[in-house]
Design a protein around this motif. Structure first.
Motif, PDB file in Angstrom:
ATOM      1  N   MET A   1     -12.050  45.870  -5.960  1.00  0.00           N
ATOM      2  CA  MET A   1     -11.392  44.846  -5.159  1.00  0.00           C
ATOM      3  C   MET A   1     -10.923  43.708  -6.066  1.00  0.00           C
ATOM      4  N   SER A   2     -10.076  43.989  -6.967  1.00  0.00           N
ATOM      5  CA  SER A   2      -9.582  42.992  -7.903  1.00  0.00           C
ATOM      6  C   SER A   2      -8.931  41.823  -7.166  1.00  0.00           C
ATOM      7  N   GLY A   3      -9.278  40.603  -7.585  1.00  0.00           N
ATOM      8  CA  GLY A   3      -8.679  39.417  -6.998  1.00  0.00           C
ATOM      9  C   GLY A   3      -9.463  38.824  -5.848  1.00  0.00           C
ATOM     10  N   PHE A   4     -10.475  39.537  -5.326  1.00  0.00           N
ATOM     11  CA  PHE A   4     -11.281  39.024  -4.223  1.00  0.00           C
ATOM     12  C   PHE A   4     -12.719  38.867  -4.679  1.00  0.00           C
ATOM     13  N   TRP A   5     -13.427  37.919  -4.076  1.00  0.00           N
ATOM     14  CA  TRP A   5     -14.812  37.617  -4.411  1.00  0.00           C
ATOM     15  C   TRP A   5     -15.672  38.114  -3.258  1.00  0.00           C
TER      16      TRP A   5
ATOM     17  N   LEU B   1     -16.677  39.365   5.167  1.00  0.00           N
ATOM     18  CA  LEU B   1     -16.167  39.066   3.824  1.00  0.00           C
ATOM     19  C   LEU B   1     -16.943  39.809   2.740  1.00  0.00           C
ATOM     20  N   THR B   2     -17.634  40.880   3.108  1.00  0.00           N
ATOM     21  CA  THR B   2     -18.457  41.597   2.128  1.00  0.00           C
ATOM     22  C   THR B   2     -17.633  42.187   0.990  1.00  0.00           C
ATOM     23  N   ASP B   3     -16.340  42.426   1.207  1.00  0.00           N
ATOM     24  CA  ASP B   3     -15.499  42.859   0.088  1.00  0.00           C
ATOM     25  C   ASP B   3     -14.518  41.755  -0.339  1.00  0.00           C
ATOM     26  N   GLY B   4     -14.710  40.537   0.211  1.00  0.00           N
ATOM     27  CA  GLY B   4     -13.890  39.399  -0.195  1.00  0.00           C
ATOM     28  C   GLY B   4     -12.592  39.239   0.573  1.00  0.00           C
ATOM     29  N   ARG B   5     -12.337  40.147   1.517  1.00  0.00           N
ATOM     30  CA  ARG B   5     -11.079  40.089   2.279  1.00  0.00           C
ATOM     31  C   ARG B   5     -11.324  40.627   3.679  1.00  0.00           C
ATOM     32  N   HIS B   6     -10.670  40.016   4.671  1.00  0.00           N
ATOM     33  CA  HIS B   6     -10.808  40.479   6.050  1.00  0.00           C
ATOM     34  C   HIS B   6      -9.530  40.161   6.815  1.00  0.00           C
ATOM     35  N   VAL B   7      -9.154  41.058   7.722  1.00  0.00           N
ATOM     36  CA  VAL B   7      -8.023  40.824   8.616  1.00  0.00           C
ATOM     37  C   VAL B   7      -8.553  40.791  10.039  1.00  0.00           C
ATOM     38  N   ALA B   8      -8.186  39.750  10.772  1.00  0.00           N
ATOM     39  CA  ALA B   8      -8.631  39.581  12.154  1.00  0.00           C
ATOM     40  C   ALA B   8      -7.416  39.431  13.057  1.00  0.00           C
ATOM     41  N   ARG B   9      -7.609  39.786  14.320  1.00  0.00           N
ATOM     42  CA  ARG B   9      -6.552  39.616  15.315  1.00  0.00           C
ATOM     43  C   ARG B   9      -7.129  38.902  16.526  1.00  0.00           C
ATOM     44  N   HIS B  10      -6.280  38.065  17.147  1.00  0.00           N
ATOM     45  CA  HIS B  10      -6.694  37.366  18.363  1.00  0.00           C
ATOM     46  C   HIS B  10      -5.496  37.252  19.303  1.00  0.00           C
TER      47      HIS B  10
ATOM     48  N   PHE C   1      -8.153  36.616   5.695  1.00  0.00           N
ATOM     49  CA  PHE C   1      -9.117  35.775   5.013  1.00  0.00           C
ATOM     50  C   PHE C   1      -9.354  36.362   3.631  1.00  0.00           C
ATOM     51  N   THR C   2      -9.248  35.546   2.595  1.00  0.00           N
ATOM     52  CA  THR C   2      -9.520  36.012   1.241  1.00  0.00           C
ATOM     53  C   THR C   2     -10.408  34.992   0.531  1.00  0.00           C
ATOM     54  N   VAL C   3     -11.424  35.507  -0.152  1.00  0.00           N
ATOM     55  CA  VAL C   3     -12.314  34.664  -0.939  1.00  0.00           C
ATOM     56  C   VAL C   3     -11.871  34.798  -2.391  1.00  0.00           C
TER      57      VAL C   3
END
Length: 156
Positions: free
Chosen positions: A1-5, A97-106, A117-119
């Motif tokens: 997961m390069s680029g994400f924390w 955020l366990t892989d440093g990135r998440h996409v959510a919808r509402h 969301f990116t860490v």
């Protein structure tokens, strides 16, 4: 997961005080606004998760106004995840955020909010919300930077 924390415990990671800079763009009109302020994630009084309180100044079309919002971040169904709710308890979105990135919808009435969301590292994270619908065509990009001081969130 390069680029994400990767974040092992999202609630522990978010606990504390963050500087906030947000740019709001109306893609239809070309108008642009800016929010500057702080977000504090503190332990909820009932002991369940964190209370997120954001406050600052929003400037739109040259007019500055105070702005604030409150959300609840509750422990999620799996380690490292959480459920985000509005202040009145209505569900907003999940967050992993366990892989440093998440996409959510509402879904909100006729509009759809899609958030990424990116860490970036232990002290910086970012959200980008794309809002589309019959009356809205917006992008809200927010950068969070951890402010110095002791964390005020959950106990490990």
């Amino acid at each position: 997961m390069s680029g994400f924390w990767p974040v092992e415990d999202v609630l522990a990671h978010l606990a504390g005080r963050w500087g906030v800079e947000r740019v709001v763009r109306d893609l239809g009109s070309g108008a642009q606004g800016r929010f500057s302020g702080t977000t504090v994630f503190s332990a909820a009084a009932d002991g369940a998760g964190l209370v997120h309180h954001e406050s600052g100044t929003f400037v739109w079309q040259g007019v500055a106004r105070p702005a604030e919002r409150t959300l609840r971040f509750l422990p999620g169904p799996r380690a490292g995840t959480c459920e985000v709710r509005f202040a009145d308890g209505r569900p907003f979105h999940d967050l992993d955020l366990t892989d440093g990135r998440h996409v959510a919808r509402h879904p909100c009435a006729a509009d759809l909010y899609r958030g990424e969301f990116t860490v970036l590292d232990e002290d910086r994270w970012r959200t980008v919300w794309r809002v589309g619908g019959p009356a809205k065509d917006l992008v809200l990009a927010t950068d969070y930077t951890r402010e110095p001081g002791p964390a005020s969130g959950v106990q490990g």
